[in-house]
Motif scaffolding. Sequence first.
Motif, PDB file in Angstrom:
ATOM      1  N   MET A   1       0.836  -1.214   0.000  1.00 47.03           N
ATOM      2  CA  MET A   1       0.000   0.000   0.000  1.00 47.03           C
ATOM      3  C   MET A   1       0.870   1.264   0.000  1.00 47.03           C
ATOM      4  O   MET A   1       1.988   1.258   0.472  1.00 47.03           O
ATOM      5  N   ILE A   2       0.292   2.304  -0.544  1.00 41.02           N
ATOM      6  CA  ILE A   2       1.003   3.581  -0.585  1.00 41.02           C
ATOM      7  C   ILE A   2      -0.031   4.685  -0.427  1.00 41.02           C
ATOM      8  O   ILE A   2      -1.104   4.641  -1.042  1.00 41.02           O
ATOM      9  N   SER A   3       0.277   5.649   0.443  1.00 35.70           N
ATOM     10  CA  SER A   3      -0.704   6.713   0.710  1.00 35.70           C
ATOM     11  C   SER A   3      -0.652   7.787  -0.365  1.00 35.70           C
ATOM     12  O   SER A   3       0.335   7.913  -1.097  1.00 35.70           O
ATOM     13  N   LYS A   4      -1.736   8.570  -0.420  1.00 30.04           N
ATOM     14  CA  LYS A   4      -1.775   9.670  -1.394  1.00 30.04           C
ATOM     15  C   LYS A   4      -0.651  10.676  -1.134  1.00 30.04           C
ATOM     16  O   LYS A   4      -0.044  11.225  -2.056  1.00 30.04           O
ATOM     17  N   ALA A   5      -0.363  10.907   0.145  1.00 32.37           N
ATOM     18  CA  ALA A   5       0.691  11.868   0.507  1.00 32.37           C
ATOM     19  C   ALA A   5       2.053  11.373   0.013  1.00 32.37           C
ATOM     20  O   ALA A   5       2.879  12.142  -0.479  1.00 32.37           O
ATOM     21  N   GLU A   6       2.249  10.055   0.127  1.00 30.76           N
ATOM     22  CA  GLU A   6       3.517   9.459  -0.308  1.00 30.76           C
ATOM     23  C   GLU A   6       3.655   9.569  -1.838  1.00 30.76           C
ATOM     24  O   GLU A   6       4.723   9.905  -2.352  1.00 30.76           O
ATOM     25  N   ILE A   7       2.564   9.283  -2.547  1.00 27.59           N
ATOM     26  CA  ILE A   7       2.567   9.428  -4.008  1.00 27.59           C
ATOM     27  C   ILE A   7       2.952  10.855  -4.383  1.00 27.59           C
ATOM     28  O   ILE A   7       3.806  11.091  -5.244  1.00 27.59           O
ATOM     29  N   LYS A   8       2.384  11.808  -3.671  1.00 28.10           N
ATOM     30  CA  LYS A   8       2.638  13.219  -3.960  1.00 28.10           C
ATOM     31  C   LYS A   8       4.116  13.576  -3.705  1.00 28.10           C
ATOM     32  O   LYS A   8       4.736  14.279  -4.504  1.00 28.10           O
TER      33      LYS A   8
END
Lengths: 240, 240
Positions: free
Chosen positions: A1-8
Amino acid sequence: MISKAEIKRIRALSAKKQREEAGLFVVEGEKMVAEALASSLEVVSVYRTSDIGEEAMRQISSLSSPSPALAVVRIPEAPSESEIDSIIASRPLALALDSVRDPGNLGTIIRIADWFGIDAVFASEDTVELYNPKTVQATMGAIFRKEIIYCNLPSVLERFTAAGMPVYGTFLDGEDIYGVELQQSGLVVMGSESFGIGAECASRVTHRLLIPPYPRGSVTSESLNVAVATAITCALFRRG
Amino acid sequence: MISKAEIKRIRALSAKKQREEAGLFVVEGEKMVAEALASSLEVVSVYRTSDIGEEAMRQISSLSSPSPALAVVRIPEAPSESEIDSIIASRPLALALDSVRDPGNLGTIIRIADWFGIDAVFASEDTVELYNPKTVQATMGAIFRKEIIYCNLPSVLERFTAAGMPVYGTFLDGEDIYGVELQQSGLVVMGSESFGIGAECASRVTHRLLIPPYPRGSVTSESLNVAVATAITCALFRRG
């Protein structure tokens, strides 16, 4: 899993300013990630399509066809003046890049330096940034094996001369490189795509070389690409 | 002035299918346009920002920073079998490209062939298309001076052999290129970015060469880029 904040945060690393602020850069591809993990650099995190899914990988990748693996790597500290002194004192065969502006050319040159066992690569402050994704990918992993030193280039040329080593450069009025005995300790200066070697460095070159066209003296309207010229020069230095 | 229909027709030429149907391709840049006009190719039309305005030039250009000039040029006819026969009969030094896929690499190789006076460039049918805008621009004008011949490549290798000329190729188990006496008539085969020289051509190579890494025998994980390997090989053939 990867959070939206991490993607950003990862996407932001495609911009130079964000890379410099975070002190991080991105490498992509199974092989590149494996080489990063095997290198002395600190790998902060690794993402695999098998873990995060294809959609998330597409979002964090800067490739048109995302690969199955991507890593975020810490930018290493720049070498200190005394480390530069030791490099020069080791009497290396080194490259000096004067204002190379194309990321692909810089990456290709690092790959060439790796193949030909060039010990160090110096680059003028206005050379394109090393951690640009296009540069990183074009090195094909050589970025993990070569030290690239951004510096005041004319002063490095002077330090090679002061240490009794030749400073080579390629010029249209240089001496035919095939006929020159090329030393295995020294500095080889390569110029920018558009303007060649700048005046400040040119005046500090001690040995002017020419990669002649064939037939000799034929007028061709264009010079060679800087990565191509670097490859030929390195191959001739290492012909043994 | 330029009509909307004309803009649409020129933009369509960025796609291979449209180029083939129209028999036209696009060159950009003052220098490229001047070379097209000076060449034997038919220049169908020339557009200058000074005539059509910046907005129209942005619309027809495939460059991120449009240049002041763009020309539409007719794709020349492919050489006939008998022309290929005459080229081989002239005992040239020629290149053969086996499945080169990157447009930039193909363009750079044509520029290298021009510099080193390579007389002809043969390419397998699955080599990237010559009139791709990235290829055209990467030739820096050499596309107007070199003939690129798409053909059944294994049969061309056989025709060189039948005419008594060597067929060279680079392989990881080849002979150190620095020690080989390189003939000035013959064919030099370069392989694809990912797979090198394919089996069909490899079995028809008569002289296997290696551009050795430095130090000799050192294990580097990556081979050289195909354009870089072509440059080094051509430089060594033409060292004179």
